[in-house]
Enzyme design. Structure first.
Site, PDB file in Angstrom:
ATOM      1  N   HIS A  76     124.514  29.702  -2.937  1.00  0.00           N
ATOM      2  CA  HIS A  76     124.273  29.284  -1.540  1.00  0.00           C
ATOM      3  C   HIS A  76     123.340  30.268  -0.811  1.00  0.00           C
ATOM      4  O   HIS A  76     123.515  30.540   0.376  1.00  0.00           O
ATOM      5  CB  HIS A  76     125.589  29.176  -0.763  1.00  0.00           C
ATOM      6  CG  HIS A  76     126.511  28.116  -1.259  1.00  0.00           C
ATOM      7  ND1 HIS A  76     126.612  26.868  -0.689  1.00  0.00           N
ATOM      8  CD2 HIS A  76     127.381  28.107  -2.294  1.00  0.00           C
ATOM      9  CE1 HIS A  76     127.508  26.148  -1.338  1.00  0.00           C
ATOM     10  NE2 HIS A  76     127.992  26.874  -2.323  1.00  0.00           N
ATOM     11  N   ASN A 149     131.813  21.825   1.230  1.00  0.00           N
ATOM     12  CA  ASN A 149     130.568  21.279   0.680  1.00  0.00           C
ATOM     13  C   ASN A 149     130.362  19.855   1.181  1.00  0.00           C
ATOM     14  O   ASN A 149     131.265  19.275   1.789  1.00  0.00           O
ATOM     15  CB  ASN A 149     130.635  21.259  -0.851  1.00  0.00           C
ATOM     16  CG  ASN A 149     130.375  22.628  -1.477  1.00  0.00           C
ATOM     17  OD1 ASN A 149     129.820  23.514  -0.833  1.00  0.00           O
ATOM     18  ND2 ASN A 149     130.773  22.780  -2.725  1.00  0.00           N
ATOM     19  N   TYR A 363     135.138  35.724  -2.281  1.00  0.00           N
ATOM     20  CA  TYR A 363     134.237  35.841  -1.124  1.00  0.00           C
ATOM     21  C   TYR A 363     134.234  37.251  -0.541  1.00  0.00           C
ATOM     22  O   TYR A 363     133.188  37.853  -0.332  1.00  0.00           O
ATOM     23  CB  TYR A 363     134.592  34.792  -0.068  1.00  0.00           C
ATOM     24  CG  TYR A 363     134.225  33.396  -0.525  1.00  0.00           C
ATOM     25  CD1 TYR A 363     133.128  32.731   0.011  1.00  0.00           C
ATOM     26  CD2 TYR A 363     134.949  32.752  -1.517  1.00  0.00           C
ATOM     27  CE1 TYR A 363     132.771  31.466  -0.429  1.00  0.00           C
ATOM     28  CE2 TYR A 363     134.600  31.497  -1.973  1.00  0.00           C
ATOM     29  CZ  TYR A 363     133.506  30.850  -1.420  1.00  0.00           C
ATOM     30  OH  TYR A 363     133.147  29.614  -1.863  1.00  0.00           O
TER      31      TYR A 363
HETATM   32  C1  HEM Z   1     135.911  29.325  -8.093  1.00  0.00           C
HETATM   33  C2  HEM Z   1     135.056  28.687  -7.395  1.00  0.00           C
HETATM   34  C3  HEM Z   1     134.115  29.350  -6.435  1.00  0.00           C
HETATM   35  C4  HEM Z   1     133.769  30.657  -6.326  1.00  0.00           C
HETATM   36  C5  HEM Z   1     134.248  31.798  -7.163  1.00  0.00           C
HETATM   37  C6  HEM Z   1     132.819  30.752  -5.249  1.00  0.00           C
HETATM   38  C7  HEM Z   1     132.184  31.891  -4.861  1.00  0.00           C
HETATM   39  C8  HEM Z   1     131.235  31.986  -3.881  1.00  0.00           C
HETATM   40  C9  HEM Z   1     130.479  33.163  -3.551  1.00  0.00           C
HETATM   41  C10 HEM Z   1     130.604  34.489  -4.256  1.00  0.00           C
HETATM   42  C11 HEM Z   1     129.677  32.854  -2.516  1.00  0.00           C
HETATM   43  C12 HEM Z   1     128.712  33.782  -1.798  1.00  0.00           C
HETATM   44  C13 HEM Z   1     129.358  34.235  -0.529  1.00  0.00           C
HETATM   45  C14 HEM Z   1     128.597  35.295   0.202  1.00  0.00           C
HETATM   46  O1  HEM Z   1     127.802  36.028  -0.395  1.00  0.00           O
HETATM   47  O2  HEM Z   1     128.829  35.420   1.419  1.00  0.00           O
HETATM   48  C15 HEM Z   1     129.926  31.502  -2.184  1.00  0.00           C
HETATM   49  C16 HEM Z   1     129.342  30.853  -1.159  1.00  0.00           C
HETATM   50  C17 HEM Z   1     129.717  29.613  -0.769  1.00  0.00           C
HETATM   51  N1  HEM Z   1     130.627  28.780  -1.397  1.00  0.00           N
HETATM   52 FE1  HEM Z   1     131.665  29.175  -3.026  1.00  0.00          FE
HETATM   53  N2  HEM Z   1     132.667  29.528  -4.711  1.00  0.00           N
HETATM   54  C18 HEM Z   1     133.446  28.655  -5.414  1.00  0.00           C
HETATM   55  C19 HEM Z   1     133.599  27.347  -5.183  1.00  0.00           C
HETATM   56  C20 HEM Z   1     133.200  26.762  -4.045  1.00  0.00           C
HETATM   57  C21 HEM Z   1     133.645  25.490  -3.601  1.00  0.00           C
HETATM   58  C22 HEM Z   1     134.633  24.564  -4.315  1.00  0.00           C
HETATM   59  C23 HEM Z   1     133.049  25.280  -2.405  1.00  0.00           C
HETATM   60  C24 HEM Z   1     133.233  24.120  -1.488  1.00  0.00           C
HETATM   61  C25 HEM Z   1     134.394  23.705  -1.149  1.00  0.00           C
HETATM   62  C26 HEM Z   1     132.231  26.417  -2.096  1.00  0.00           C
HETATM   63  C27 HEM Z   1     131.492  26.561  -0.959  1.00  0.00           C
HETATM   64  C28 HEM Z   1     130.709  27.642  -0.672  1.00  0.00           C
HETATM   65  C29 HEM Z   1     129.829  27.731   0.454  1.00  0.00           C
HETATM   66  C30 HEM Z   1     129.623  26.670   1.511  1.00  0.00           C
HETATM   67  C31 HEM Z   1     129.200  28.956   0.394  1.00  0.00           C
HETATM   68  C32 HEM Z   1     128.153  29.472   1.352  1.00  0.00           C
HETATM   69  C33 HEM Z   1     128.791  30.158   2.506  1.00  0.00           C
HETATM   70  C34 HEM Z   1     127.727  30.567   3.479  1.00  0.00           C
HETATM   71  O3  HEM Z   1     127.056  29.671   4.035  1.00  0.00           O
HETATM   72  O4  HEM Z   1     127.562  31.780   3.690  1.00  0.00           O
HETATM   73  N3  HEM Z   1     132.357  27.297  -3.107  1.00  0.00           N
HETATM   74  N4  HEM Z   1     130.876  30.986  -3.036  1.00  0.00           N
END
Ligand code: HEM
Length: 710
Positions: A76, A149, A363
């Site tokens: 993202h 999402n 996160y």
């Molecule tokens: C095990 C599954 C997942 C892991 C380990 C994971 C991990 C991460 C990580 C490490 C980031 C970067 C965050 C940052 O640097 O601030 C991220 C961002 C994000 N993830 Fe996940 N994610 C997973 C699944 C999901 C799922 C299922 C969704 C939706 C429901 C999702 C939605 C998002 C969104 C929207 C962001 C961006 C947040 C922003 O705009 O700063 N992720 N995720």
């Protein structure tokens, strides 16, 4: 005593104001506040001599610049943010004690970040991908983050697979290609090795993955959470956002072209809509399952690769979010915002969804490195609106000056404060859930049903949507070099639907499966279809963009009437011509050209209108760019309108299989497959018909569109 503050719509804005810097300062200074007398020429030993190390301004300026970059988000990375507020429609006391969900008069400030998943920070907006939809609520009980999402399911069931999945989706290890795309071998190899991905892949191949705008896509919490009320009763829930403007998408050819013409398409769209006062709005909904019904469904409600079909578990709409302010500084706000799934407030809790459980760790962990240490919650955009008081101290970039001697609890030196709060005082009390089990690495039986809901999705699509999905497979799998992977993908989707597998096979040079397979599921869930769901508003053209092609000698009366009607319905029109400057109508009025053929393209608009005017049309007919504009819009099934001589341009463009208005019945409006024409506009209902065609968004019934060269 604890200081109480009232939180309203403006609270976050007011808090940020303390950190804003006015650009209209008179003098340049160093970071120490010393005024600078020269910032263009470094201090040297003689005019042509070496630069001196003692030039502290040179060193400071360059050092700061050298350290300007922080790591981008690991996923993202590409995103756009906006401020706004949230309001609940009715008290949710029965379901949750969360205070921001109780009072309909209360406006809770929010910050939202929309994003793509796979691409790097500078990648294009309109790639085929899931979109992130992350909301930070600055509530009176602390920050609550709903990190969702635009697609309600996820590729994998267990967080332990997330690094594998992301490694496979990102550019390949050896050559770092392709950028922001899943159309490559490692991604599809992962898919072929993991049948649990197929449901989400169906969504990814659908139009959902190429939204028209962040303002026109749904949001989903995806994981299963809990609401807990003040009596401690818990219920399973899933979160939903529904855009008031309806759910609309691009077509793939258009999305690819926009990636070149305007890679910031979604960012610009969001920014401009807010600047123009077209505030994006989303209704907030929850699906609720009582704890005693946990096992009543043919899917496991903890499985993030499954939806809870709305026909079985209806969405209760409980509030609305409005985005009404752009950030002041992209880096300070949109880049530094840190969403964290574990940021919850009393009344909202987690379930044992194994993907969610891993997210709860990931996160905060990633933000420690991305934002450089444990004090990132002090960055203005991340600060809650309520006081932070605990015994955490020190670390990089600590800004708070904690007074007093103690940083431990319990203590006798500092009156034993700060102390834990009980529930009645607003303390977060984790939901009391009975858990028993053996320590094993296993998943429940229903998790292993990978194909039923993928088939349910396929069954629910309209014909044009099915066609788009097949073409998306042809593009994506067609780019896979290894024939074994292509074959494995076809075989995998043969488990979903035999006909779908045959259609995929045809386009990607793979023999059709020897035995036609497919899930036996016959059910449909119309609400997963963008075309069939009642959530797709098709009665509004608010904030839509219409291109008007004209040249000198255009018919002023026609053009101004249509423009007025479009504006009256909330749409925005741009006049496009060969050159920028002023256009002169046949009756002498002047009109400003907003864009030329190089700075505009049909793919940036929702529809096209051609006003009459003999001279104008004579010119347009000679301009390949004008004809291409019409061709492309037609091929992308966009609404087209023409009045008077304007119709001649459509005829020259040879739009296949379309009936146009005729001179003999000059007032009669003809609306054929989204092409709306009339010879004489005065007393006609042209405007109404054109607006209705625009509101429909796309007109898929143009069967001969493939004949159009665009
Ligand atoms: C095990 C599954 C997942 C892991 C380990 C994971 C991990 C991460 C990580 C490490 C980031 C970067 C965050 C940052 O640097 O601030 C991220 C961002 C994000 N993830 Fe996940 N994610 C997973 C699944 C999901 C799922 C299922 C969704 C939706 C429901 C999702 C939605 C998002 C969104 C929207 C962001 C961006 C947040 C922003 O705009 O700063 N992720 N995720």
């Amino acid at each position: 005593m604890e200081k109480k503050r009232i939180i309203d719509e403006k609270s976050k804005d007011e808090q940020l104001e303390m950190f804003r810097e006015d650009p209209e300062r008179e003098f340049l200074t160093t970071n120490q506040g010393v005024r600078i007398s020269n910032t263009d020429i470094s201090l040297k030993a003689g005019e042509r001599g070496p630069t001196l190390l003692e030039d502290f301004h040179l060193r400071e300026k360059i050092t700061h610049f050298d350290h300007e970059r922080i790591p981008e988000r690991i996923v993202h990375a590409r995103g756009s943010g906006a401020h706004g507020y949230f309001q609940v429609y009715e008290p949710m006391t029965e379901y949750t004690s969360a205070k921001f969900l109780q009072n309909p008069d209360k406006k809770t400030p929010v910050f939202v970040r929309f994003s793509t998943v796979v691409g790097f920070r500078g990648s294009a907006d309109t790639v085929r991908d899931i979109r992130g939809f992350a909301v930070k609520f600055y509530t009176e009980e602390g920050n609550y983050d709903l990190v969702g999402n635009n697609i309600p399911v996820f590729f994998i069931q267990d967080a332990i697979k997330f690094p594998d999945f992301v490694h496979a989706a990102k550019p390949e290890q050896d050559n770092q290609m392709p950028q922001a795309a899943t159309a490559h071998d490692t991604f599809w190899d992962f898919v072929a090795c993991h049948p649990e991905t197929v449901h989400t892949i169906m969504w990814l191949m659908s139009d959902r993955a190429i939204p028209r705008s962040y303002r026109m896509m749904q949001g989903f919490g995806v994981n299963t959470y809990r609401f807990v009320n003040s009596k401690g009763k818990g219920r399973f829930i899933k979160f939903h956002w529904r855009p008031i403007l309806g759910i609309h998408s691009l077509v793939w050819d258009e999305a690819q072209k926009i990636s070149g013409k305007d890679p910031d398409f979604h960012r610009r769209d969001l920014w401009e809509a807010i600047e123009m006062g077209d505030y994006p709005e989303y209704e907030f909904g929850v699906q609720i399952i009582e704890e005693e019904d946990e096992f009543k469904f043919d899917f496991d409600i903890l499985d993030p690769t499954k939806i809870w079909p709305e026909e079985e578990v209806p969405v209760k709409i409980i509030g609305k979010m409005t985005l009404n302010r752009n950030p002041d500084n992209f880096f300070a706000e949109t880049e530094q915002v840190a969403f964290c799934v574990s940021n919850v407030v009393p009344g909202i809790d987690f379930s044992n969804d194994p993907l969610l459980q891993g997210r709860l760790f990931s996160y905060l962990d990633t933000q420690l490195i991305r934002l450089g240490g444990p004090n990132f919650q002090e960055i203005p955009i991340n600060r809650p609106l309520v006081p932070i008081s605990n015994n955490q101290r020190e670390g990089y970039h600590r800004m708070t000056i904690n007074k007093g001697k103690t940083s431990y609890f319990p203590n006798s030196v500092g009156e034993n404060l700060p102390r834990p709060a009980i529930a009645e005082e607003g303390g977060y009390v984790n939901y009391t859930e009975k858990v028993e089990g053996k320590k094993i690495r296993e998943r429940s039986e229903k998790f292993k049903d990978f194909f039923s809901q993928a088939k349910l999705f396929w069954n629910s699509m309209s014909e044009p949507e099915k066609e788009h999905i097949i073409k998306a497979f042809h593009f994506e799998v067609g780019k896979v070099m290894d024939p074994e992977i292509r074959k494995a993908v076809v075989d995998e989707f043969n488990n979903v639907d035999g006909d779908l597998a045959i259609e995929i096979a045809k386009g990607v040079d793979v023999p059709v499966p020897e035995q036609k397979g497919g899930s036996k599921v016959m059910k449909e869930s119309p609400n997963v279809s963008q075309e069939r769901t009642e959530h797709t508003a098709k009665n509004s053209i608010k904030s839509r963009k219409i291109a008007i092609l004209a040249a000198d000698g255009y018919d002023y009366k026609e053009l101004s009437q249509v423009m007025q009607a479009l504006k009256g319905s909330g749409a925005n029109a741009d006049i496009i011509s060969k050159y920028r400057g002023m256009l002169k109508s046949s009756s002498g009025e002047k009109l400003e050209v907003n864009k030329n053929y190089l700075t505009a393209a049909s793919v940036m608009y929702d529809g096209v209108y051609i006003p009459g005017g003999k001279e104008s049309i004579k010119t347009l007919k000679m301009q390949g760019d004008a004809i291409h504009f019409v061709h492309e819009a037609f091929r992308h099934c966009k609404p087209l309108g023409a009045t008077g001589e304007g119709i001649e341009l459509f005829k020259v463009a040879n739009l296949p299989d379309i009936i146009f208005a005729e001179r003999k019945s000059a007032d009669k409006v003809i609306s054929d497959k989204g092409v709306v024409t009339v010879m004489r506009i005065e007393s006609s209902s042209f405007n109404d018909s054109f607006i209705a065609a625009l509101a429909k968004h796309r007109h898929w019934g143009r069967e001969k569109k493939e004949q159009v060269p665009a």
